[in-house]
Design a protein around this motif. Structure first.
Motif, PDB file in Angstrom:
ATOM      1  N   VAL A 181      -3.657  -0.491   5.646  1.00  0.00           N
ATOM      2  CA  VAL A 181      -4.855  -0.903   4.780  1.00  0.00           C
ATOM      3  C   VAL A 181      -4.386  -0.466   3.376  1.00  0.00           C
ATOM      4  CG1 VAL A 181      -7.232  -0.519   4.282  1.00  0.00           C
ATOM      5  CG2 VAL A 181      -6.530  -0.434   6.516  1.00  0.00           C
ATOM      6  N   GLU A 182      -4.621  -1.444   2.589  1.00  0.00           N
ATOM      7  CA  GLU A 182      -4.703  -1.286   1.028  1.00  0.00           C
ATOM      8  C   GLU A 182      -6.005  -1.135   0.189  1.00  0.00           C
ATOM      9  OE1 GLU A 182      -2.589  -3.741  -2.536  1.00  0.00           O
ATOM     10  OE2 GLU A 182      -1.255  -3.152  -0.932  1.00  0.00           O
ATOM     11  N   LEU A 183      -6.209  -0.123  -0.286  1.00  0.00           N
ATOM     12  CA  LEU A 183      -7.586  -0.111  -0.858  1.00  0.00           C
ATOM     13  C   LEU A 183      -7.519  -0.040  -2.446  1.00  0.00           C
ATOM     14  CD1 LEU A 183      -8.572   3.441   0.349  1.00  0.00           C
ATOM     15  CD2 LEU A 183      -9.318   1.183   1.273  1.00  0.00           C
ATOM     16  N   GLU A 184      -8.464  -0.716  -3.121  1.00  0.00           N
ATOM     17  CA  GLU A 184      -8.353  -0.982  -4.540  1.00  0.00           C
ATOM     18  C   GLU A 184      -8.419   0.020  -5.357  1.00  0.00           C
ATOM     19  OE1 GLU A 184     -10.748  -4.406  -7.231  1.00  0.00           O
ATOM     20  OE2 GLU A 184     -12.124  -3.166  -5.973  1.00  0.00           O
ATOM     21  N   ASN A 185      -8.981   1.308  -4.805  1.00  0.00           N
ATOM     22  CA  ASN A 185      -9.333   2.367  -5.536  1.00  0.00           C
ATOM     23  C   ASN A 185      -9.535   3.770  -4.491  1.00  0.00           C
ATOM     24  OD1 ASN A 185     -11.917   2.294  -4.674  1.00  0.00           O
ATOM     25  ND2 ASN A 185     -12.350   0.925  -6.698  1.00  0.00           N
ATOM     26  N   GLU A 186      -9.918   4.615  -4.849  1.00  0.00           N
ATOM     27  CA  GLU A 186      -9.971   5.915  -3.861  1.00  0.00           C
ATOM     28  C   GLU A 186     -11.294   5.649  -3.089  1.00  0.00           C
ATOM     29  OE1 GLU A 186     -10.601   9.343  -6.182  1.00  0.00           O
ATOM     30  OE2 GLU A 186      -8.558   9.343  -7.179  1.00  0.00           O
ATOM     31  N   ASP A 187     -12.282   4.791  -3.280  1.00  0.00           N
ATOM     32  CA  ASP A 187     -13.232   4.476  -2.308  1.00  0.00           C
ATOM     33  C   ASP A 187     -12.763   3.725  -1.121  1.00  0.00           C
ATOM     34  OD1 ASP A 187     -15.510   3.755  -1.226  1.00  0.00           O
ATOM     35  OD2 ASP A 187     -16.468   2.557  -2.804  1.00  0.00           O
ATOM     36  N   PRO A 188     -13.264   4.358   0.133  1.00  0.00           N
ATOM     37  CA  PRO A 188     -12.817   3.857   1.599  1.00  0.00           C
ATOM     38  C   PRO A 188     -13.439   2.647   1.752  1.00  0.00           C
ATOM     39  CG  PRO A 188     -14.289   5.849   1.752  1.00  0.00           C
ATOM     40  CD  PRO A 188     -13.978   5.824   0.155  1.00  0.00           C
ATOM     41  N   LEU A 189     -14.526   2.115   0.703  1.00  0.00           N
ATOM     42  CA  LEU A 189     -15.102   1.021   1.031  1.00  0.00           C
ATOM     43  C   LEU A 189     -14.353   0.005   0.594  1.00  0.00           C
ATOM     44  CD1 LEU A 189     -18.965   1.914   0.860  1.00  0.00           C
ATOM     45  CD2 LEU A 189     -17.659   1.296   2.807  1.00  0.00           C
ATOM     46  N   SER A 190     -13.270   0.229  -0.306  1.00  0.00           N
ATOM     47  CA  SER A 190     -12.569  -0.845  -1.115  1.00  0.00           C
ATOM     48  C   SER A 190     -11.212  -1.265  -0.712  1.00  0.00           C
ATOM     49  CB  SER A 190     -12.290  -0.184  -2.466  1.00  0.00           C
ATOM     50  OG  SER A 190     -11.257   0.780  -2.278  1.00  0.00           O
ATOM     51  N   ALA A 191     -11.280  -1.715   0.790  1.00  0.00           N
ATOM     52  CA  ALA A 191     -10.114  -2.373   1.312  1.00  0.00           C
ATOM     53  C   ALA A 191     -10.131  -3.734   1.033  1.00  0.00           C
ATOM     54  CB  ALA A 191     -10.525  -2.264   2.898  1.00  0.00           C
ATOM     55  N   MET A 192      -8.794  -3.941   0.398  1.00  0.00           N
ATOM     56  CA  MET A 192      -8.738  -5.318  -0.206  1.00  0.00           C
ATOM     57  C   MET A 192      -7.489  -6.029   0.479  1.00  0.00           C
ATOM     58  SD  MET A 192      -6.840  -4.255  -3.683  1.00  0.00           S
ATOM     59  CE  MET A 192      -6.111  -5.814  -4.312  1.00  0.00           C
ATOM     60  N   LYS A 193      -6.645  -5.392   1.329  1.00  0.00           N
ATOM     61  CA  LYS A 193      -5.527  -6.071   2.098  1.00  0.00           C
ATOM     62  C   LYS A 193      -5.347  -5.319   3.528  1.00  0.00           C
ATOM     63  CE  LYS A 193      -0.596  -6.912   1.750  1.00  0.00           C
ATOM     64  NZ  LYS A 193       0.446  -6.687   0.742  1.00  0.00           N
ATOM     65  N   LEU A 194      -5.201  -6.221   4.551  1.00  0.00           N
ATOM     66  CA  LEU A 194      -4.935  -5.417   5.811  1.00  0.00           C
ATOM     67  C   LEU A 194      -3.629  -6.241   6.482  1.00  0.00           C
ATOM     68  CD1 LEU A 194      -7.933  -4.491   5.684  1.00  0.00           C
ATOM     69  CD2 LEU A 194      -8.218  -4.953   7.994  1.00  0.00           C
ATOM     70  N   ARG A 195      -2.914  -5.529   7.092  1.00  0.00           N
ATOM     71  CA  ARG A 195      -1.592  -5.985   7.420  1.00  0.00           C
ATOM     72  C   ARG A 195      -1.450  -5.363   8.919  1.00  0.00           C
ATOM     73  NH1 ARG A 195       3.557  -4.703   4.447  1.00  0.00           N
ATOM     74  NH2 ARG A 195       4.315  -6.491   5.637  1.00  0.00           N
ATOM     75  N   VAL A 196      -0.932  -6.467   9.901  1.00  0.00           N
ATOM     76  CA  VAL A 196      -0.599  -6.282  11.002  1.00  0.00           C
ATOM     77  C   VAL A 196       0.932  -6.605  10.964  1.00  0.00           C
ATOM     78  CG1 VAL A 196      -0.730  -6.621  13.534  1.00  0.00           C
ATOM     79  CG2 VAL A 196      -2.707  -6.284  12.041  1.00  0.00           C
ATOM     80  N   PHE A 197       1.839  -5.345  11.195  1.00  0.00           N
ATOM     81  CA  PHE A 197       3.231  -5.719  10.888  1.00  0.00           C
ATOM     82  C   PHE A 197       4.257  -5.482  12.093  1.00  0.00           C
ATOM     83  CE2 PHE A 197       7.497  -4.604   9.325  1.00  0.00           C
ATOM     84  CZ  PHE A 197       7.848  -5.628   8.460  1.00  0.00           C
ATOM     85  N   GLY A 198       4.412  -6.395  12.997  1.00  0.00           N
ATOM     86  CA  GLY A 198       5.504  -6.216  14.175  1.00  0.00           C
ATOM     87  C   GLY A 198       4.751  -5.397  15.421  1.00  0.00           C
ATOM     88  N   TRP A 199       3.553  -5.580  15.486  1.00  0.00           N
ATOM     89  CA  TRP A 199       3.025  -5.158  16.836  1.00  0.00           C
ATOM     90  C   TRP A 199       1.973  -5.985  17.406  1.00  0.00           C
ATOM     91  CZ3 TRP A 199      -2.250  -3.723  16.878  1.00  0.00           C
ATOM     92  CH2 TRP A 199      -2.909  -3.731  15.421  1.00  0.00           C
ATOM     93  N   LYS A 200       1.934  -6.223  18.702  1.00  0.00           N
ATOM     94  CA  LYS A 200       1.138  -7.497  19.396  1.00  0.00           C
ATOM     95  C   LYS A 200      -0.472  -7.042  19.459  1.00  0.00           C
ATOM     96  CE  LYS A 200       0.561  -9.627  23.842  1.00  0.00           C
ATOM     97  NZ  LYS A 200       0.719 -11.176  23.351  1.00  0.00           N
ATOM     98  N   VAL A 201      -1.009  -7.947  18.861  1.00  0.00           N
ATOM     99  CA  VAL A 201      -2.524  -8.017  18.663  1.00  0.00           C
ATOM    100  C   VAL A 201      -3.014  -8.804  20.015  1.00  0.00           C
ATOM    101  CG1 VAL A 201      -4.635  -8.868  17.686  1.00  0.00           C
ATOM    102  CG2 VAL A 201      -2.656  -8.290  16.258  1.00  0.00           C
ATOM    103  N   ASP A 202      -3.726  -7.642  20.938  1.00  0.00           N
ATOM    104  CA  ASP A 202      -4.157  -8.330  22.304  1.00  0.00           C
ATOM    105  C   ASP A 202      -5.605  -8.766  21.996  1.00  0.00           C
ATOM    106  OD1 ASP A 202      -5.613  -5.930  22.220  1.00  0.00           O
ATOM    107  OD2 ASP A 202      -4.504  -5.229  23.804  1.00  0.00           O
TER     108      ASP A 202
END
Length: 415
Positions: A77-98
């Motif tokens: 998860v990449e946050l825009e700032n320190e606020d945990p509500l500011s998630a701006m990017k999510l990555r699933v890298f190399g593991w299976k999503v069931d």
């Protein structure tokens, strides 16, 4: 045995009920493990967060042939700032999503108000998951960039993400084994005579299995699409016949019989719509002769001046003050009648076309050069990548193409 199955089904229904009732807080570190726990998952992936400011300059962290690391399931998860509500990017890298993980993610996405980008690399997504993702994207107010790389879909459902009502502006579909069937569906999603995607600016189809037939379908989709700015088809299997179709849409092209018929239908619909609006005006002004007089005066003035009537004007010229929309080129652009055919100006909206690493020979180069020269100045193709194809770099027509593109390069012209 039937009783055990019934108990399992009841347990799953109960877990589903709790998941549906869960109110997401918008904090990925809380919601993701919480939802996974409600589904009674055994191995819950970890959540790793970082601030955008602390990240290095964005580069490609993987190649098309890189092997996934299946041992570490971590939602990045990449946050825009320190606020945990500011998630701006999510990555699933190399593991299976069931199915359970997919359900959790789709439940969370709409609650992430700052979410702008989603990336799934070698995540084992299915056609059903992509269908559900398509329905969820519209609920995410700021999501504009989606990356699906290394996710082979048997039914080639990638086109669902660039439907006519899609809000995505960037779609990266590298290394998904997309073939001619998938390219056909993507071409139809880009545009038909009746509809077109109006928001997508960047489409990356590199490192797939698109051949001449697929390239022809993509070119067909570019005939009436005026939104796409950058298209990458590098490292596919495109030869001269597919390249010829892509070159042809850059300059003027003749409408097919079906397209001519569709244009007549749309012109009739537009005429009927405008006539219906005009018929309402006298009724509204029936008790106001002064208003009627002004309306007739305006019509008379336009007629005397020889200006085009409302039916002949492009739609964008008649809708000043309203939000700018991309109008169907069949209605909005001037057509030329020549030798018994109607010709439409080519696609000048596309600014970058990458065809590097294909099977194009020198036979196609004169076609590209002619189309580029016919585009002239103003809005036109600014970058055309043809390296690593099946012709020598010193080929005469290739040298001319590079010289022409150098003159168009905005970076060099601004320096």
């Amino acid at each position: 045995m039937p009783k055990e199955k019934a108990d399992e089904a009841n347990a799953e229904d109960e877990a589903s009920k709790h998941t549906d009732e869960y109110q997401c807080s918008g904090k990925v570190e809380i919601d993701f493990p919480g939802l996974c726990a409600l589904l009674d998952m055994k191995d819950i992936p970890t959540v790793s967060t970082k601030q955008a400011a602390s990240s290095t300059t964005e580069t490609e962290e993987y190649t098309a042939s890189a092997a996934p690391n299946w041992s570490k399931a971590c939602l990045k998860v990449e946050l825009e700032n320190e606020d945990p509500l500011s998630a701006m990017k999510l990555r699933v890298f190399g593991w299976k999503v069931d199915e359970q993980i997919a359900r959790v993610l789709l439940k969370m996405f709409p609650s992430l108000d700052k979410l702008q980008r989603l990336e799934f690399w070698q995540a084992g997504l299915t056609d059903q998951m992509v269908t559900s993702l398509k329905n969820t994207v519209s609920l995410c107010s700021n999501l504009r960039v989606v990356t699906l790389e290394g996710n082979h879909l048997p039914e080639q459902s990638y086109h669902l993400l660039l439907s006519e009502d899609s809000v995505l502006t960037h779609l990266h579909l590298r290394n998904n084994r997309i073939g001619d069937k998938g390219a056909h569906l993507i071409g139809l999603a880009l545009s038909t005579a009746r509809s077109a995607n109006k928001n997508l600016k960047v489409l990356n189809l590199a490192f797939n299995c698109i051949g001449d037939a697929g390239a022809t379908h993509i070119a067909q989709g570019l005939r009436f699409n005026r939104a796409l700015r950058m298209l990458s088809l590098c490292n596919n299997q495109i030869g001269d016949s597919g390249a010829a179709q892509l070159a042809a849409i850059l300059s003027e092209f003749a409408l097919t019989h079906e397209e001519v018929v569709e244009r007549r239908k749309m012109l009739l619909e537009r005429t009927q719509s405008i006539t219906a609006k005009r018929d309402k005006k006298p009724a509204a002004n029936k008790n106001n002769p002064k208003s009627n007089k002004k309306l007739s005066d305006i019509k008379l003035t336009q007629s005397k001046a020889g200006e085009p009537g409302e039916l002949e004007k492009p739609l964008h010229a008649r809708e000043k003050g309203q939000s700018v929309e991309i109008v169907n080129p069949l209605l909005d652009q001037p057509l030329q009648y020549r030798d018994g055919e109607l010709f439409l100006p080519g696609n000048k909206a596309l600014a970058s076309l990458n065809l590097a690493g294909n099977r194009i020979t020198k036979k196609s180069l004169p076609l590209f050069l002619t189309s580029l020269e016919m585009q002239g100045e103003g809005q036109c193709l600014l970058r055309l990548c043809l390296q690593r194809n099946r012709f020598p770099p010193e080929c005469e027509y290739y040298v001319k193409i590079k010289e022409l593109m150098t003159l168009r390069d905005p970076e060099k012209n601004s320096s």
